[in-house]
Write a protein that holds these residues in place. Sequence first.
Motif, PDB file in Angstrom:
ATOM      1  N   HIS A 166       0.839  -1.209   0.000  1.00  8.58           N
ATOM      2  CA  HIS A 166       0.000   0.000   0.000  1.00  8.58           C
ATOM      3  C   HIS A 166       0.872   1.256   0.000  1.00  8.58           C
ATOM      4  CE1 HIS A 166      -3.363   2.671   1.021  1.00  8.58           C
ATOM      5  NE2 HIS A 166      -2.572   3.195   1.939  1.00  8.58           N
ATOM      6  N   GLU A 167       1.962   1.231   0.766  1.00 11.98           N
ATOM      7  CA  GLU A 167       2.870   2.377   0.788  1.00 11.98           C
ATOM      8  C   GLU A 167       3.502   2.604  -0.584  1.00 11.98           C
ATOM      9  OE1 GLU A 167       4.491   2.504   5.397  1.00 11.98           O
ATOM     10  OE2 GLU A 167       5.550   1.259   3.944  1.00 11.98           O
ATOM     11  N   MET A 168       3.790   1.534  -1.298  1.00 13.36           N
ATOM     12  CA  MET A 168       4.381   1.660  -2.631  1.00 13.36           C
ATOM     13  C   MET A 168       3.382   2.229  -3.636  1.00 13.36           C
ATOM     14  SD  MET A 168       6.479  -1.980  -2.764  1.00 13.36           S
ATOM     15  CE  MET A 168       7.550  -1.607  -4.160  1.00 13.36           C
ATOM     16  N   LEU A 169       2.098   1.872  -3.469  1.00 15.30           N
ATOM     17  CA  LEU A 169       1.065   2.331  -4.403  1.00 15.30           C
ATOM     18  C   LEU A 169       0.541   3.720  -4.070  1.00 15.30           C
ATOM     19  CD1 LEU A 169      -1.034  -0.963  -4.653  1.00 15.30           C
ATOM     20  CD2 LEU A 169       0.240   0.081  -6.541  1.00 15.30           C
ATOM     21  N   ASP A 170       0.658   4.116  -2.817  1.00 20.47           N
ATOM     22  CA  ASP A 170       0.014   5.335  -2.327  1.00 20.47           C
ATOM     23  C   ASP A 170       0.380   6.560  -3.176  1.00 20.47           C
ATOM     24  OD1 ASP A 170      -1.588   6.829  -0.629  1.00 20.47           O
ATOM     25  OD2 ASP A 170       0.084   7.318   0.702  1.00 20.47           O
ATOM     26  N   GLY A 171      -0.657   7.197  -3.749  1.00 21.01           N
ATOM     27  CA  GLY A 171      -0.469   8.428  -4.514  1.00 21.01           C
ATOM     28  C   GLY A 171      -0.032   8.233  -5.945  1.00 21.01           C
ATOM     29  N   THR A 172       0.172   6.973  -6.370  1.00 21.25           N
ATOM     30  CA  THR A 172       0.635   6.745  -7.743  1.00 21.25           C
ATOM     31  C   THR A 172      -0.511   6.659  -8.738  1.00 21.25           C
ATOM     32  OG1 THR A 172       0.573   4.327  -7.536  1.00 21.25           O
ATOM     33  CG2 THR A 172       2.603   5.439  -6.852  1.00 21.25           C
ATOM     34  N   GLY A 173      -1.713   6.335  -8.262  1.00 18.30           N
ATOM     35  CA  GLY A 173      -2.840   6.115  -9.162  1.00 18.30           C
ATOM     36  C   GLY A 173      -2.793   4.757  -9.837  1.00 18.30           C
ATOM     37  N   LEU A 174      -1.736   3.999  -9.587  1.00 19.48           N
ATOM     38  CA  LEU A 174      -1.596   2.669 -10.172  1.00 19.48           C
ATOM     39  C   LEU A 174      -2.298   1.628  -9.307  1.00 19.48           C
ATOM     40  CD1 LEU A 174       2.217   2.850 -11.068  1.00 19.48           C
ATOM     41  CD2 LEU A 174       0.288   3.181 -12.638  1.00 19.48           C
ATOM     42  N   GLY A 175      -2.433   0.446  -9.846  1.00 23.12           N
ATOM     43  CA  GLY A 175      -3.004  -0.656  -9.095  1.00 23.12           C
ATOM     44  C   GLY A 175      -2.073  -1.852  -9.143  1.00 23.12           C
ATOM     45  N   ALA A 176      -2.382  -2.861  -8.354  1.00 19.33           N
ATOM     46  CA  ALA A 176      -1.562  -4.075  -8.338  1.00 19.33           C
ATOM     47  C   ALA A 176      -2.454  -5.306  -8.345  1.00 19.33           C
ATOM     48  CB  ALA A 176      -0.661  -4.098  -7.120  1.00 19.33           C
ATOM     49  N   ARG A 177      -1.970  -6.332  -8.988  1.00 24.12           N
ATOM     50  CA  ARG A 177      -2.608  -7.650  -8.918  1.00 24.12           C
ATOM     51  C   ARG A 177      -1.722  -8.550  -8.060  1.00 24.12           C
ATOM     52  NH1 ARG A 177      -3.350  -6.362 -14.477  1.00 24.12           N
ATOM     53  NH2 ARG A 177      -5.570  -6.217 -15.047  1.00 24.12           N
TER      54      ARG A 177
END
Length: 743
Positions: free
Chosen positions: A632-643
Amino acid sequence: MQQDLTPANKHLIFIGGGHAHALALLMMAMNKPAGVRITLISNLIQTPYSGMLPGLIAGHYSFDQVHIDLGRFCRYAGIDFIEDTVTGIDPAGRTVQCLNHPPFRYDLLSIDTGSTPDLNSIPGAAEFTIGVKPVKQLLDYWEGLQNRVMQGDDRVDFHIGTVGGGASAVEVLLAMQYKLHKMLSKEQRRTSHLHFHIICGPQQILTGHNNRVKNRYLKVLKERNIELHTNFHVDQVKQGRVINDSGETIELDEIIWATSATGAEWPSRAGLECSDNGCIRVNDYLQSLSHPEIFAAGDIAEMVNYPRPKAGVFAVRQGAPLLHNLQAALAGAPLTRFKPQSQFLSLISTGDRYAVASRGPFSFAGAWVWRWKDRIDQKFMQRFSDLTQLPGQVPGNELKIENPDMRCGGCGAKVGHSILNRVLKQLPAPPNEIEIGLNRPDDAAVIDVPADKLLVQSVDSFRQLVNDDFLFGQIAANHALGDIFAMGAEPHSAQAIVSLPHASDEIIEQRLRHLLLGASKVFSNCGIGLIGGHTSEGTELTLGFTINGLAERQQLLTKQGLQPGDRLIITKPLGTGTLFASDMRSQAQGRWISLALQHMLQSNYQASKIFTAAGAHACTDITGFGLLGHLHEMLDGTGLGARLWLEKLPVMDGALACLRAGLFSSLHPQNRKFEHSLINLDEFNTDTAIELLFDPQTAGGLLAAVSSDQADDVVAELQATGYTEACAIGSVRQEGNDSVTLM
């Protein structure tokens, strides 16, 4: 189990997890002496109960049913458990040397390491046979033997034999025959190609037992077509055969050695008075004849006034008197003599669910005897497995702090100057150039930072989670280094923050030495060292480090660098949070914790180098917030998603079982706050693996984002470097609004 908070001033060490020690420790756990630190050192975290071993070989019991879980028991009882092999003792300095630990100092020592068949006196025995002990090696061999038989050709004769005709040889061979016949019959295969042999010397089988027992077993051997070779004294062993002193040969494809037992070499090497077979000679108090501060029991001990055969029944009877005399010796009270029984009940199985009983001149047999034996054995083992219901435990009997010295707080709580100096002199010097550090002690360390480098700094500290100071020092160092490695930085130096429980100067010094030597082992492997720190005394042990690293600006890795299409790669399996939460409740199997520790002892140093060389776009270490929290910290604010590919998550042994039992780390519920980022949680909510996402890790692995065209090569390199469970667990997608989709 309540913790004894009385400052420790004596150290009692048990070497070996034999039957006498297991029972003595069980009884000691119910009434632990105040102010005594107790340590058990054993090379096995799960020690076998010999009475049920033939049943395990025959398939009547599981591995866990016949093994005492020393790690789990010691955690419950508040006893320090050290998984290591003892290589020697120094009675003059009162220290124990181990293969993988610094020395341990003792005030009182007890030895119960068992014995093994003598494989060295007969040429070829060590090379071409397997002993009935140590049990672990026998069980590993037995697994291989079953595979060889099942994969073999039924048309080719296959001969299996024991050298030795005692109870252990007879029981093991009958159990092997029973299990192999059962396995072959299940596949409707013939068993007539299997031939079994018992090779005796000048004596008959089962020496020490009455003629009724011998005759019963001679009848069983005849009915089971087991060939008995009497008056055959093995003089030499070669590949596939044994040879006697007349040159006669018996062809054997598999040879199990079950002759007279011998003790380890290190007691006599240390100067303890021992018999010719290496067993420690003890008096009626189970006390070494040559060193009164050392006690011995079980097969490794030889009572000079009451010689008895090597049998588990005698070791079990020694547990209570051993404990009594150890407690008396600690208190300076008189010891009590122990006289072993001259006759004993012997229960010997025949592989199937049938057994023969004897006592003195009497003997009886039948399936009912096996059921009787089974009840006795199960009851014995239940005393160790039912850890939450120790007999005699008084609910609510809380221990209170006894602090007659009124230990100070503030700067008065610092560890003494002389203790600190002695420990620091034993640490390796930092390999990096340090302006001012332990090489030139001052009020603070001084580091010369190169002009073209960035200083990367992190600090971590936590309470002790394993009662092995040397291992804990390594784990704490690995954990603290994780943030530096996640940033792609090169570690430079470290400072320690240590708080030790109140104890005698000798115990404080040993614990500090083990902690810092453990940490220094990790730091030295990374090319750095300790340059300073702070020590103090408190109510519990805590250890932390401030880590300094250096990095070039263009090589710095951060959490925020994900790119669409990246593969998410993890370097270590998950599960430390639930495993150690379970361990604190005495619910985790000892072998689970032992395997988890091996993962925690693995440094992320090489993984960081691999990710940096591969041009990883982002990286973090998985620690307290769990996998999902750090993702979540890596994704935060990027607008990207993860599978995330849930079935791909690497898991430590036992972790899912602990999670299914609801044994969560105390931080687990707080980590659940990240579940809002899972957009399809409802589809997977019944899957236990979901809980892995919230499990906090200690000395966890790295999580890195690598371009998809390099991911396979990176995973292969990680695995080849020793990160055997490294794998890709997901991918980064273009759109997702900082969310995670489970696959």
